[in-house]
Design a protein around this motif. Structure first.
Motif, mmCIF file in Angstrom:
data_model
loop_
_atom_site.group_PDB
_atom_site.id
_atom_site.type_symbol
_atom_site.label_atom_id
_atom_site.label_comp_id
_atom_site.label_asym_id
_atom_site.label_seq_id
_atom_site.Cartn_x
_atom_site.Cartn_y
_atom_site.Cartn_z
ATOM 1 N N GLN A 122 19.438 -34.871 -65.878
ATOM 2 C CA GLN A 122 18.010 -35.188 -66.012
ATOM 3 C C GLN A 122 17.480 -34.901 -67.411
ATOM 4 N N LEU A 123 17.858 -33.776 -67.924
ATOM 5 C CA LEU A 123 17.331 -33.366 -69.223
ATOM 6 C C LEU A 123 17.688 -34.366 -70.312
ATOM 7 N N GLN A 124 18.939 -34.733 -70.313
ATOM 8 C CA GLN A 124 19.389 -35.668 -71.328
ATOM 9 C C GLN A 124 18.666 -36.999 -71.182
ATOM 10 N N PHE A 125 18.483 -37.409 -69.960
ATOM 11 C CA PHE A 125 17.807 -38.667 -69.727
ATOM 12 C C PHE A 125 16.356 -38.587 -70.196
ATOM 13 N N ASP A 126 15.678 -37.536 -69.820
ATOM 14 C CA ASP A 126 14.286 -37.379 -70.220
ATOM 15 C C ASP A 126 14.148 -37.378 -71.725
ATOM 16 N N ARG A 127 15.083 -36.739 -72.358
ATOM 17 C CA ARG A 127 15.026 -36.672 -73.805
ATOM 18 C C ARG A 127 15.141 -38.059 -74.412
ATOM 19 N N ASP B 233 9.397 -54.566 -58.607
ATOM 20 C CA ASP B 233 8.228 -53.841 -59.079
ATOM 21 C C ASP B 233 8.584 -52.879 -60.214
ATOM 22 N N LEU B 234 9.620 -52.117 -59.973
ATOM 23 C CA LEU B 234 10.090 -51.174 -60.979
ATOM 24 C C LEU B 234 10.456 -51.894 -62.270
ATOM 25 N N LEU B 235 11.128 -52.992 -62.123
ATOM 26 C CA LEU B 235 11.542 -53.753 -63.296
ATOM 27 C C LEU B 235 10.340 -54.220 -64.104
ATOM 28 N N ALA B 236 9.367 -54.737 -63.381
ATOM 29 C CA ALA B 236 8.179 -55.244 -64.072
ATOM 30 C C ALA B 236 7.509 -54.122 -64.859
ATOM 31 N N ARG B 237 7.394 -52.989 -64.236
ATOM 32 C CA ARG B 237 6.754 -51.868 -64.911
ATOM 33 C C ARG B 237 7.569 -51.401 -66.106
ATOM 34 N N ALA B 238 8.864 -51.394 -65.924
ATOM 35 C CA ALA B 238 9.724 -50.943 -67.017
ATOM 36 C C ALA B 238 9.604 -51.888 -68.216
ATOM 37 N N HIS B 239 9.484 -53.165 -67.933
ATOM 38 C CA HIS B 239 9.345 -54.121 -69.021
ATOM 39 C C HIS B 239 8.040 -53.942 -69.757
ATOM 40 N N ALA C 147 8.284 -45.568 -64.729
ATOM 41 C CA ALA C 147 9.152 -46.487 -63.980
ATOM 42 C C ALA C 147 10.615 -46.191 -64.283
ATOM 43 N N LEU C 148 10.881 -45.917 -65.530
ATOM 44 C CA LEU C 148 12.270 -45.632 -65.890
ATOM 45 C C LEU C 148 12.745 -44.347 -65.251
ATOM 46 N N VAL D 268 17.912 -47.433 -70.792
ATOM 47 C CA VAL D 268 16.761 -47.105 -71.630
ATOM 48 C C VAL D 268 16.817 -47.862 -72.946
ATOM 49 N N ARG D 269 17.990 -47.851 -73.535
ATOM 50 C CA ARG D 269 18.148 -48.551 -74.813
ATOM 51 C C ARG D 269 17.883 -50.029 -74.669
ATOM 52 N N ALA D 270 18.370 -50.577 -73.579
ATOM 53 C CA ALA D 270 18.204 -52.014 -73.382
ATOM 54 C C ALA D 270 16.724 -52.360 -73.304
ATOM 55 N N PHE D 271 15.976 -51.587 -72.567
ATOM 56 C CA PHE D 271 14.545 -51.863 -72.482
ATOM 57 C C PHE D 271 13.885 -51.703 -73.819
ATOM 58 N N ARG D 272 14.347 -50.728 -74.542
ATOM 59 C CA ARG D 272 13.752 -50.478 -75.845
ATOM 60 C C ARG D 272 13.951 -51.670 -76.767
#
Lengths: 391, 193
Positions: free
Chosen positions: A65-70, B14-20, B26-27, B64-68
């Motif tokens: 979790q921590l790594q993800f949050d970061r 729903d989650l996807l839309a919010r993440a976008h 959402a993430l 996360v990176r992909a969304f970014r």
């Protein structure tokens, strides 16, 4: 050769099982295949049952979790476009800013606070100005701090984000930029240390208290590269788990300025905590300052000032550094000549002017470390313009 | 009985839309809701907790990176996650290599009220079953884990594995038969629960 009948029967049965049917239900549907179907489906059930438990997965999730949050705490533009589109976006933003200014909303927005309707306008305006003049970064950071002070003073509930240097650390709170932030909700992490520059996301409540939602280190702390230590050591029992793939170490986030030369002389070894006595004020060191002069002109002794600020080598203070003094030092015009300052001269505006308005104006560029004093300006400023910029 | 529930599809959209839209929350929810299935998939394929954790972490970081970068999944979040998990496993181990049995797995904790022998058998079965699955080919393992373990649909499985629906149908039959063959070579008691 694979019998089509069985293939379909099997597939259909798998679908049914997923919807909650039992193996017997499936066998009833396909009596002609029952014998083999039963064995096959049992095999499938075995695969399902042999999966790792949900508990195991949850523990793994918590450890990560921590790594993800970061990774998440880095700012994330919605659908961040490729560079070319970014130009188009910038252009669109500028047009918007012009329109906003034309409408007067821009000026109104200038004083808005987080939670206000026009606050978004304020931020957009800042972004636009920032892209034209990155030197404003520091000034805008100071704005965030000022806004936080105001929000706290107003006892407003809002979400705040600001960056600054940690002044002191206690068990469940930190002092930063003149604000006290409750850090107890934060998960276990590397301990924070005075002198670290961090970005704080916090919420304020109706009692004027700030509670941290997240704190992110902006630069390595003077003594350890906190980032590398990572991975909530408490959580993982396994020594073999290596943060080798530490994904983008977010240490240097592009959006928050790394330009600031915010070096705090070691607050480290001695475990010294900067804690100014009551009545002392914050002061941002400027080019040309030296500690003994500052001490003298603020009514303190060099030793005392050094001790309070955890300055070990009094020759080493840096422009942009924040220290505490017994009072605002008497202004430059009265200062004794400074010896070795090649920085002084021509380039930048006289310090008095530079003092005001956390850098609204473009003058700030030459002095990226310029910060705005919290409140004490009025005392000091003989001549100047506390510019038209209201707070 | 291990029951795993992936969020339903409308919740997923729903989650996807919010993440976008850049919604961090959402993430976080995606991480919370989808971590377990992804972990389980990886865990079955690699038979190692720590590797599974590392790889699972990588999958979500990639998300996360992909969304970014504006390249987050558009259609199927689960499909994207499992596909990435698949690739990460191959990157980690290479294709076709048999996973060596590394650390002897811990015994699963026993429920109190069962007879000790029954527990032992049940536990051993799980371990035996896992290792047997690992004797299968990559494709066979994946299809069984996705179809039976994670109860994904035929189409979803096909998308994740990059194959035709008909291929999956054939594959799942072959995989089950292969598993049966492997297991029949060991003394086995399948306890129906």
């Amino acid at each position: 050769m694979i019998e089509p009948g069985l293939v379909e029967a099997l597939n259909d049965s798998i679908n049914r099982l997923a919807r909650g049917a039992s193996v017997s239900d499936c066998l009833r549907r396909y009596p002609q295949h029952a014998a083999e179907l039963e064995r096959l489906l049992e095999m499938g059930q075995l695969v399902r049952r042999s999966q790792s438990s949900i508990e195991e997965a949850q523990q793994a999730r918590e450890r990560g979790q921590l790594q993800f949050d970061r990774a998440l705490m880095e700012p994330m533009p919605g659908a961040s476009p490729v560079p070319l589109q970014r130009l188009a976006q910038l252009a669109a933003t500028l047009v918007l800013v012009l329109m906003i200014f034309a409408s007067g909303a821009g000026l109104l927005a200038e004083n808005s606070l987080p939670g206000d309707t026009l606050y978004g306008v304020k931020l957009i305006t800042e972004q636009a100005r920032l892209s034209l003049n990155p030197g404003l970064q520091t000034a805008f950071e100071q704005r965030r701090i000022d806004e936080a002070h105001q929000i706290v003073g107003l006892r407003r509930e809002a979400e705040l984000t600001f960056s600054g240097v940690i002044d002191s650390v206690q068990a469940s709170q930190i002092d930063i930029a003149g604000l006290t932030v409750d850090t107890s909700p934060l998960p276990e992490r590397e301990p924070l240390v005075p002198g670290q520059r961090v970005e704080v996301r916090a919420v304020s409540d109706a009692r004027g208290r700030l509670t941290a939602r997240a704190i992110r280190l902006l630069e390595p702390s003077p003594q350890t590269d906190v980032m590398s230590a990572t991975e909530a050591p408490a959580a993982t029992p396994h020594p073999t788990r290596q943060p080798t793939r530490e994904p983008e170490r977010p240490a240097q986030s592009p959006t928050v300025s790394d330009r600031t030369v915010d070096i705090t002389p070691s607050t480290e070894a001695s475990g010294c905590t900067v804690s100014p006595p009551d009545g002392w004020v914050a002061y941002t060191v400027q080019a040309g300052d030296n500690l003994s002069t500052l001490a003298a002109s603020s009514g303190g002794s060099l030793d005392e000032v050094a001790a309070v600020n955890c300055v070990r080598d009094t020759r080493i203070i840096v422009a942009g550094q924040r220290i505490y003094l017994p009072a605002q030092p008497v202004r430059p015009t009265d200062r004794p000549t400074i010896t070795e300052e090649p920085l002084r001269p021509t380039a930048t505006e006289p310090p008095t002017q530079g003092r005001d308005a956390g850098g609204q104006r473009d003058r700030d560029e030459g002095r990226p470390q310029q910060r705005r004093e919290p409140t004490e300006e009025s005392q000091r400023d003989g001549e100047s313009s506390d510019g038209g910029r209201g707070r | 009985m291990i029951v795993l529930i992936l969020p339903d599809l409308s919740a997923e959209d729903d989650l996807l839309a919010r993440a976008h839209r850049g919604d961090h929350e959402a993430l976080r929810e995606i991480y919370t809701d989808y971590y377990t299935p992804i972990y389980q998939f990886i865990r079955m394929r690699t038979n190692d907790r720590h590797t599974a954790e590392d790889i699972a972490a990588e999958v979500f970081l990639k998300l996360v990176r992909a969304f970014r970068q504006g390249k987050g999944p558009r259609d199927s979040l689960r499909g994207w996650l499992f596909r990435v998990a698949r690739h990460e496993i191959y990157d980690h181990y290479g294709r076709g290599k048999r996973f060596t049995e590394t650390v002897l797995e811990e015994w699963l904790p026993m429920p109190d009220d069962d007879a000790p022998e029954a527990q032992f058998i049940r536990t051993m079965n799980i371990e035996t079953a896992r290792r047997a699955v690992l004797q299968l080919t990559d494709d066979q393992q994946e299809v069984l884990i996705l179809r039976f373990g994670q109860m994904l649909s035929l189409q979803e499985t096909a998308d994740i594995m990059g194959k035709q629906v008909n291929t999956i149908k054939q594959l799942q039959l072959r995989a089950l038969r292969a598993l049966e063959r492997v297991l029949s070579q060991t003394a086995l008691e399948v306890n129906e629960r």
